[in-house]
Design a protein around this motif. Structure first.
Motif, PDB file in Angstrom:
ATOM      1  N   ASP A 346      41.172  47.431  42.806  1.00 20.52           N
ATOM      2  CA  ASP A 346      40.539  47.234  41.495  1.00 20.52           C
ATOM      3  C   ASP A 346      41.384  46.315  40.611  1.00 20.52           C
ATOM      4  N   ARG A 347      42.702  46.499  40.664  1.00 23.16           N
ATOM      5  CA  ARG A 347      43.605  45.705  39.817  1.00 23.16           C
ATOM      6  C   ARG A 347      43.572  44.226  40.175  1.00 23.16           C
ATOM      7  N   THR A 348      43.258  43.903  41.419  1.00 23.67           N
ATOM      8  CA  THR A 348      43.321  42.507  41.849  1.00 23.67           C
ATOM      9  C   THR A 348      42.045  41.722  41.525  1.00 23.67           C
ATOM     10  N   VAL A 349      40.962  42.419  41.198  1.00 34.84           N
ATOM     11  CA  VAL A 349      39.702  41.736  40.867  1.00 34.84           C
ATOM     12  C   VAL A 349      39.833  41.133  39.466  1.00 34.84           C
ATOM     13  N   THR A 350      39.545  39.847  39.337  1.00 28.88           N
ATOM     14  CA  THR A 350      39.752  39.153  38.066  1.00 28.88           C
ATOM     15  C   THR A 350      38.499  38.405  37.626  1.00 28.88           C
ATOM     16  N   LEU A 351      38.313  38.328  36.321  1.00 34.51           N
ATOM     17  CA  LEU A 351      37.209  37.555  35.752  1.00 34.51           C
ATOM     18  C   LEU A 351      37.709  36.136  35.525  1.00 34.51           C
ATOM     19  N   ALA A 352      37.181  35.184  36.316  1.00 31.91           N
ATOM     20  CA  ALA A 352      37.643  33.796  36.227  1.00 31.91           C
ATOM     21  C   ALA A 352      37.141  33.117  34.958  1.00 31.91           C
ATOM     22  N   ARG A 353      35.902  33.411  34.570  1.00 34.04           N
ATOM     23  CA  ARG A 353      35.373  32.865  33.320  1.00 34.04           C
ATOM     24  C   ARG A 353      34.096  33.605  32.933  1.00 34.04           C
ATOM     25  N   GLY A 354      33.763  33.474  31.650  1.00 33.11           N
ATOM     26  CA  GLY A 354      32.539  34.102  31.157  1.00 33.11           C
ATOM     27  C   GLY A 354      32.706  35.589  30.950  1.00 33.11           C
ATOM     28  N   ALA A 355      31.627  36.302  31.174  1.00 40.35           N
ATOM     29  CA  ALA A 355      31.604  37.749  30.956  1.00 40.35           C
ATOM     30  C   ALA A 355      30.768  38.406  32.041  1.00 40.35           C
ATOM     31  N   ILE A 356      30.953  39.710  32.176  1.00 40.94           N
ATOM     32  CA  ILE A 356      30.171  40.477  33.144  1.00 40.94           C
ATOM     33  C   ILE A 356      28.924  40.998  32.443  1.00 40.94           C
ATOM     34  N   PRO A 357      27.740  40.635  32.898  1.00 37.12           N
ATOM     35  CA  PRO A 357      26.530  41.126  32.242  1.00 37.12           C
ATOM     36  C   PRO A 357      26.392  42.636  32.404  1.00 37.12           C
ATOM     37  N   ARG A 358      25.777  43.245  31.422  1.00 38.86           N
ATOM     38  CA  ARG A 358      25.534  44.687  31.498  1.00 38.86           C
ATOM     39  C   ARG A 358      24.410  44.942  32.498  1.00 38.86           C
ATOM     40  N   LEU A 359      24.688  45.767  33.508  1.00 43.32           N
ATOM     41  CA  LEU A 359      23.709  45.963  34.575  1.00 43.32           C
ATOM     42  C   LEU A 359      22.614  46.960  34.215  1.00 43.32           C
ATOM     43  N   GLY A 360      22.933  47.954  33.450  1.00 42.77           N
ATOM     44  CA  GLY A 360      21.964  49.027  33.285  1.00 42.77           C
ATOM     45  C   GLY A 360      21.863  49.809  34.581  1.00 42.77           C
ATOM     46  N   GLU A 483      28.713  25.074  37.759  1.00 47.21           N
ATOM     47  CA  GLU A 483      27.456  25.410  37.090  1.00 47.21           C
ATOM     48  C   GLU A 483      27.341  26.892  36.763  1.00 47.21           C
ATOM     49  N   ALA A 484      28.274  27.700  37.261  1.00 50.26           N
ATOM     50  CA  ALA A 484      28.217  29.141  37.048  1.00 50.26           C
ATOM     51  C   ALA A 484      28.936  29.506  35.757  1.00 50.26           C
ATOM     52  N   LEU A 485      28.219  30.165  34.838  1.00 51.17           N
ATOM     53  CA  LEU A 485      28.810  30.544  33.564  1.00 51.17           C
ATOM     54  C   LEU A 485      29.749  31.726  33.704  1.00 51.17           C
ATOM     55  N   ASN A 486      29.389  32.664  34.579  1.00 50.32           N
ATOM     56  CA  ASN A 486      30.144  33.896  34.739  1.00 50.32           C
ATOM     57  C   ASN A 486      30.593  34.030  36.194  1.00 50.32           C
ATOM     58  N   VAL A 487      31.904  34.121  36.398  1.00 51.43           N
ATOM     59  CA  VAL A 487      32.441  34.201  37.763  1.00 51.43           C
ATOM     60  C   VAL A 487      33.485  35.304  37.834  1.00 51.43           C
ATOM     61  N   LEU A 488      33.278  36.227  38.764  1.00 48.63           N
ATOM     62  CA  LEU A 488      34.233  37.291  39.044  1.00 48.63           C
ATOM     63  C   LEU A 488      34.837  37.037  40.419  1.00 48.63           C
ATOM     64  N   CYS A 489      36.163  37.123  40.540  1.00 44.58           N
ATOM     65  CA  CYS A 489      36.827  36.820  41.806  1.00 44.58           C
ATOM     66  C   CYS A 489      37.415  38.074  42.430  1.00 44.58           C
ATOM     67  N   ALA A 490      37.099  38.273  43.719  1.00 47.74           N
ATOM     68  CA  ALA A 490      37.547  39.478  44.417  1.00 47.74           C
ATOM     69  C   ALA A 490      38.357  39.166  45.675  1.00 47.74           C
ATOM     70  N   ALA A 500      35.630  47.312  45.269  1.00 48.08           N
ATOM     71  CA  ALA A 500      36.377  47.109  44.025  1.00 48.08           C
ATOM     72  C   ALA A 500      35.589  46.239  43.053  1.00 48.08           C
ATOM     73  N   ALA A 501      34.961  45.183  43.555  1.00 50.60           N
ATOM     74  CA  ALA A 501      34.147  44.316  42.694  1.00 50.60           C
ATOM     75  C   ALA A 501      33.011  45.105  42.061  1.00 50.60           C
ATOM     76  N   ALA A 502      32.385  45.963  42.833  1.00 55.60           N
ATOM     77  CA  ALA A 502      31.294  46.779  42.295  1.00 55.60           C
ATOM     78  C   ALA A 502      31.788  47.677  41.166  1.00 55.60           C
ATOM     79  N   ARG A 503      32.960  48.283  41.352  1.00 52.16           N
ATOM     80  CA  ARG A 503      33.485  49.166  40.313  1.00 52.16           C
ATOM     81  C   ARG A 503      33.814  48.395  39.037  1.00 52.16           C
ATOM     82  N   VAL A 504      34.374  47.194  39.181  1.00 58.32           N
ATOM     83  CA  VAL A 504      34.686  46.384  38.005  1.00 58.32           C
ATOM     84  C   VAL A 504      33.418  45.988  37.272  1.00 58.32           C
ATOM     85  N   ILE A 505      32.390  45.601  38.022  1.00 56.40           N
ATOM     86  CA  ILE A 505      31.126  45.177  37.405  1.00 56.40           C
ATOM     87  C   ILE A 505      30.486  46.307  36.619  1.00 56.40           C
TER      88      ILE A 505
END
Length: 512
Positions: A346-360, A483-490, A500-505
Motif C-alpha cells: 500500500d505504501r508503494t502505490v503513488t499518485l503520479a498526477r491528478g486525483a482519485i475519483p470517488r467510486l461510490g 492525455e491522462a488527467l489522473n494517473v495512479l502508479c502501482a 494494493a491499488a484497489a485499496r488506495v483507490i
C-alpha cells in the motif's frame, strides 16, 4: 572427483493441471546424474514443501534448491507472501522495510526447505528505455542502491538462505538494440570501463563485503571490460581477472538460465555450458538438456578444455555452499508478516498526477495489456481500433483479475468491460499492465497501448465519465500518458500490487 553434473541446477516447473508429476522422470534422471540442485518454478506452498523434502531425502549429497524471489516467495509459489518489486522499496528509502522484506522472503523459503534466493538485483536503473532492469533494480544512485543491497543480503543470509547478487558486472547501462534482437546476439553494454567500475560495480562490491554467497553473471557483453566482445558468461577477463582476482570473490558464480542460451546468441547449450565453466562459472542454471550438458562437461574436462583446477574449484564451492545452507525447516512466516507485507505494498502505490475519483459503489474497468498491445500492431488489428483493443485489453486473462476482485472485496461493484458503456456515469478505471516481461526486450509502453489508452479515455470523456489510469508499471511510464488527467502508479502487475491499488483507490488506506 565428483561428476561435473554437480555443477548443474536444472529447473522443475509446476503444471497447473498436473502439478510436478510431468517432471518426475526428469527429476529421477537428474538425481541419478548427481546434479547440484534444482530451480523450482511455480507450485502451491504445500506441493513445493513436499517436493523439496523429497529431493533432500533422495539426494546423495546436499542440494541447492533455488527460486527466483525478487518479489518475495509469493512471486513463485501460491499461498506465499508476495512483495513489491525492489524498485518500489528503493523509492521508499526505508532500509528497515528492505530488511524485513528480505527476512520474510528467506524465512518463507526456509519453511519450504528451499535454501537459495535468486535475489537481489544489483543492476542500476539508469537507462529509462532499457528492457533489462526497470522495477527490478533498487534505483539509479549507486550509493542508495548499495545500501538497499547490503540490507537485503544481510537479512536473507542471517536466516541461513543463500542470496544471489545479479547480474554481474551490471545491466544498468544496457540499451535496447533492435539489431541485436534480430540477430539473437547477446545484449551489449557500451559504457566505459571507468563508469562501470565507479558506478555499476558499487552495489556488487557492497554485496561482496556483506558476504554474499553467490553472484549471477550477466549474459551481456561488456567490450570495455573484455575487448573480445564475449558475453560475461564466457569472459575470463570478467569472471576470473575482475571478479575472482581483483574483487576477491570466492562464492558461487552462477550463469543465467542456460535454457535461453540460443535466444541470447550464446550458441548451442552444451557448447555454452563448456565455455561458461571454463571461463569461471561454477553453476549452470536451468539447462534444458541435463544429460547432454553433463556429457559435454565431462568430455571437455577429459580433453583439457576445462582445466582440472577450474573443475575442482567449482565443485568445491558447490559443496561448501550446499553444506552451509543444509536445509532444515525454519521458523517460517506469521500472519503479522503477511499483514505487514500488505501494508508495505500500500505504501508503494503513488499518485503520479491528478486525483482519485470517488467510486461510490461501482466502477468499470478497461484493461490494456502492453504485451498484447505490441501484437495489436499486426495486420488485421490496427492500434486503437476495436479489434486492436481486444488484443490490448484481453480482460479474460487470469493475470488481470486480482484488481477487480480486490475492488469487489471492498464493496465496489467492479465490471470489467471492453469499452466504457453508455447509460451509466460510474468512473472508468483504465488498468494498464506495462511491467517488464521476463525474457522479452520490452521497454516503455508500446504505441499500440498508448493509442488504446487514448481511445478509451476519449470515449469516457465523451460520455462525461470520470477516469483514472491505474499504471501497473514503473512510475516513469506515467510521462507517456500525457492525455491522462489522473494517473495512479502501482509498480507492477503482481496480485499484491493490484490489491494494493484497489485499496488506495477505495480509500481503505492512505496513498504514499
Amino acid at each position: 572427483m565428483l561428476s561435473l553434473a554437480r555443477l548443474l541446477v536444472p529447473a522443475i516447473r509446476w503444471d497447473v493441471a498436473r502439478g510436478f508429476d510431468p517432471q518426475r522422470d526428469a527429476i529421477d534422471h537428474a538425481l541419478a546424474l548427481g546434479v547440484g540442485g534444482f530451480l523450482i518454478r511455480g507450485g502451491t506452498r504445500e506441493a513445493v514443501a513436499a517436493l523439496a523434502a523429497e529431493l533432500h531425502e533422495r539426494s546423495r549429497t546436499p542440494l541447492l534448491l533455488a527460486a527466483g524471489v525478487e518479489r518475495g516467495a509469493g512471486q513463485q509459489f501460491e499461498g506465499c507472501v508476495g512483495l513489491p518489486p525492489l524498485g518500489a522499496l528503493g523509492a521508499l528509502g526505508d532500509l528497515n522495510a528492505v530488511h524485513r522484506a528480505a527476512q520474510i522472503t528467506a524465512r518463507e523459503l526456509k519453511e519450504l526447505r528451499l535454501n537459495w534466493a535468486l535475489a537481489p538485483v544489483c543492476d542500476l536503473d539508469v537507462e529509462p528505455e532499457s528492457p533489462m532492469v526497470g522495477t527490478r533494480g533498487a534505483g539509479a544512485d549507486p550509493a542508495r542502491v548499495s545500501a538497499v543491497i547490503e540490507e537485503w543480503i544481510d537479512a536473507c543470509q542471517a536466516e541461513g538462505v543463500l542470496a544471489c547478487a545479479k547480474h554481474f558486472p551490471g545491466h544498468g547501462h544496457a540499451v535496447h538494440d533492435v539489431a541485436h534482437d534480430a540477430a539473437c546476439a547477446p545484449p551489449v553494454v557500451r559504457a566505459r570501463a571507468g563508469a562501470l567500475r565507479h558506478e555499476d560495480l558499487a552495489p556488487f562490491r557492497v554485496a561482496l563485503d556483506a558476504g554474499v554467497a553467490s553472484m549471477m553473471v550477466s549474459c551481456a557483453a561488456f567490450p570495455s571490460l573484455d575487448s573480445s566482445g564475449a558475453s560475461a558468461t564466457f569472459s575470463a577477463p570478467i569472471l576470473t581477472e575482475l571478479l575472482r582476482r581483483e574483487m576477491k570473490f570466492d562464492g558461487l558464480a552462477v550463469s543465467d538460465a542456460l535454457e535461453r542460451a540460443s535466444a541470447f546468441g550464446l550458441g548451442p547449450e552444451p557448447d555454452a555450458a563448456v565455455r561458461a565453466i571454463a571461463a569461471g562459472c561454477d553453476v549452470l542454471l536451468a539447462p534444458s538438456d541435463v544429460a547432454g550438458v553433463a556429457r559435454a562437461l565431462e568430455r571437455a574436462a577429459l580433453q583439457g578444455e576445462i582445466e582440472a583446477e577450474r573443475a575442482r574449484d567449482a565443485l568445491e564451492r558447490v559443496e561448501r555452499w550446499a553444506g552451509w545452507s543444509r536445509s532444515t525447516p525454519g521458523r517460517g512466516t506469521t500472519l503479522d508478516d503477511a499483514m505487514w507485507a500488505r501494508q508495505l505494498a500500500d505504501r508503494t502505490v503513488t499518485l503520479a498526477r491528478g486525483a482519485i475519483p470517488r467510486l461510490g459503489d461501482a466502477a468499470e474497468i478497461v484493461v490494456v495489456d502492453d504485451e498484447a498491445g505490441r501484437a495489436a500492431g499486426s495486420p488485421g488489428a490496427a492500434p486503437g481500433s476495436a479489434a486492436g483493443a481486444r488484443r490490448l485489453g484481453e480482460w479474460t486473462n487470469p493475470r488481470h483479475t486480482p484488481f477487480a476482485e480486490a475492488l469487489r472485496a471492498l464493496d465496489v461493484e467492479a465490471h470489467v468491460v471492453h469499452d466504457p458503456t453508455s447509460g451509466t456515469r460510474v468512473p472508468v478505471l483504465v488498468a494498464v499492465f506495462g511491467d517488464r516481461v521476463e525474457g522479452k526486450n520490452l521497454a516503455g509502453l508500446s504505441e499500440a497501448s498508448l493509442m488504446g489508452v487514448a481511445r478509451i479515455l476519449e470515449q469516457a470523456h465523451t460520455r462525461a465519465r470520470e477516469t483514472l489510469v491505474v499504471l501497473f508499471a514503473h512510475p516513469r511510464r506515467a510521462s507517456q500518458l500525457s492525455e491522462a488527467l489522473n494517473v495512479l502508479c502501482a509498480w507492477g502487475g503482481d496480485a499484491p500490487m493490484q490489491a494494493a491499488a484497489a485499496r488506495v483507490i477505495v480509500g481503505d488506506i492512505t496513498s504514499g
